[in-house]
Design an enzyme around this catalytic site. Structure first.
Site, PDB file in Angstrom:
ATOM      1  N   TYR A   1     -13.195-107.723  67.312  1.00 20.35           N
ATOM      2  CA  TYR A   1     -12.039-107.392  66.838  1.00 20.35           C
ATOM      3  C   TYR A   1     -11.873-106.756  65.727  1.00 20.35           C
ATOM      4  O   TYR A   1     -10.935-105.892  65.496  1.00 20.35           O
ATOM      5  CB  TYR A   1     -11.255-108.952  66.714  1.00 20.35           C
ATOM      6  CG  TYR A   1      -9.919-108.870  65.874  1.00 20.35           C
ATOM      7  CD1 TYR A   1      -8.827-108.618  66.763  1.00 20.35           C
ATOM      8  CD2 TYR A   1      -9.652-109.597  64.733  1.00 20.35           C
ATOM      9  CE1 TYR A   1      -7.475-108.646  66.302  1.00 20.35           C
ATOM     10  CE2 TYR A   1      -8.639-109.453  64.126  1.00 20.35           C
ATOM     11  CZ  TYR A   1      -7.284-109.090  64.870  1.00 20.35           C
ATOM     12  OH  TYR A   1      -6.200-109.079  64.433  1.00 20.35           O
TER      13      TYR A   1
ATOM     14  N   SER B   1      -5.019-105.546  60.293  1.00 25.07           N
ATOM     15  CA  SER B   1      -5.342-106.768  60.018  1.00 25.07           C
ATOM     16  C   SER B   1      -6.441-106.589  58.972  1.00 25.07           C
ATOM     17  O   SER B   1      -6.944-105.652  58.683  1.00 25.07           O
ATOM     18  CB  SER B   1      -6.206-107.379  61.054  1.00 25.07           C
ATOM     19  OG  SER B   1      -6.798-108.463  60.721  1.00 25.07           O
TER      20      SER B   1
END
Length: 237
Positions: A146, A132
């Site tokens: 995250y 990501s």
């Protein structure tokens, strides 16, 4: 289109969104594809019927299940680890078990899958993680855990690239930004916030991510390894 005729591929987390687009692209390009799914049974069966791929139910949070999944797939030419969990929120209020499960899926599963795949993978194979852009940048609150998991994948990519480079096996990470999926719909409530950070003010499409994966899995990317390939519309620019 890349010719993957005669190649075998395993996509971990392939029933929906980016994973499904990767399965479709690799299968359309001629690979024999197996993909795993956790709970989206109907979507997995429909995708398998559409593409001719094989669907296997497996929990990416279970280390032994991940290792067994890869071992049972036999010698594979292409491994794509797409399974991921997204948890945002106040770190002072988040459930520790939920965070640990995210770490299991986002960090431990890619590590163990890649190592197990490399035991049988032919020379010049391909290992691709879906990371990501938040591994590089987290411009809003609530994403510490995250972001931690996606930054860990960056180090894993670089390290395994050196470990497996002698056999011509490449290891890369694709880092999507906001992408139009069930997890992060292009018309969702976070749209304006996310687009405000972007140079190209739209969500990416899953097939655009799959296109980058196909390039990295193909013969033209034989010397591309240990690298992070961001595809985020300038979100992190």
């Amino acid at each position: 289109m890349t010719d993957f005729s005669g190649k075998t591929a395993l996509v971990i987390g392939g029933s929906r969104g980016i994973g499904a687009a990767i399965v479709k692209r690799l299968a359309a390009d001629g690979a024999a594809v197996t993909f795993s799914y956790a709970g989206a049974t109907d979507a997995a069966q429909a995708l398998a019927t559409e593409t001719g791929a094989s669907a296997v139910r497996s929990d990416a949070a279970d280390r032994d299940a991940v290792i067994a999944l890869v071992a049972d797939a036999g010698p594979i030419d292409i491994l794509v680890v797409n399974a991921g969990v997204l948890v945002f929120g106040d770190p002072l209020e988040q459930d520790a078990d939920v965070i640990d499960r995210m770490i299991d899926v986002n960090v431990r599963a890619p590590y163990h899958a890649a190592v197990e795949a490399a035991r049988r993978m032919p020379d010049n194979g391909r290992i691709i993680f879906i990371g990501s852009t938040n591994g590089d940048r987290i411009p809003f609150t609530g994403g510490a855990a995250y972001s931690l998991t996606k930054s860990a994948i960056q180090g894993l990519t670089r390290g395994l690239a050196r470990d497996f480079g002698g056999r011509g096996i490449t290891v890369n990470t694709v880092q999507p930004g906001p992408t139009d999926t069930d997890m992060n719909p292009g018309d969702g409530p976070m749209k304006d916030l996310m687009h405000g950070f972007m140079a190209i003010k739209r969500h990416g499409r899953p097939d655009e991510i799959a296109g980058m994966v196909a390039y990295l899995a193909g013969p033209e990317a034989g010397i591309v390894t240990g690298a992070l390939h961001t595809i985020d519309g300038g979100f992190g620019a």
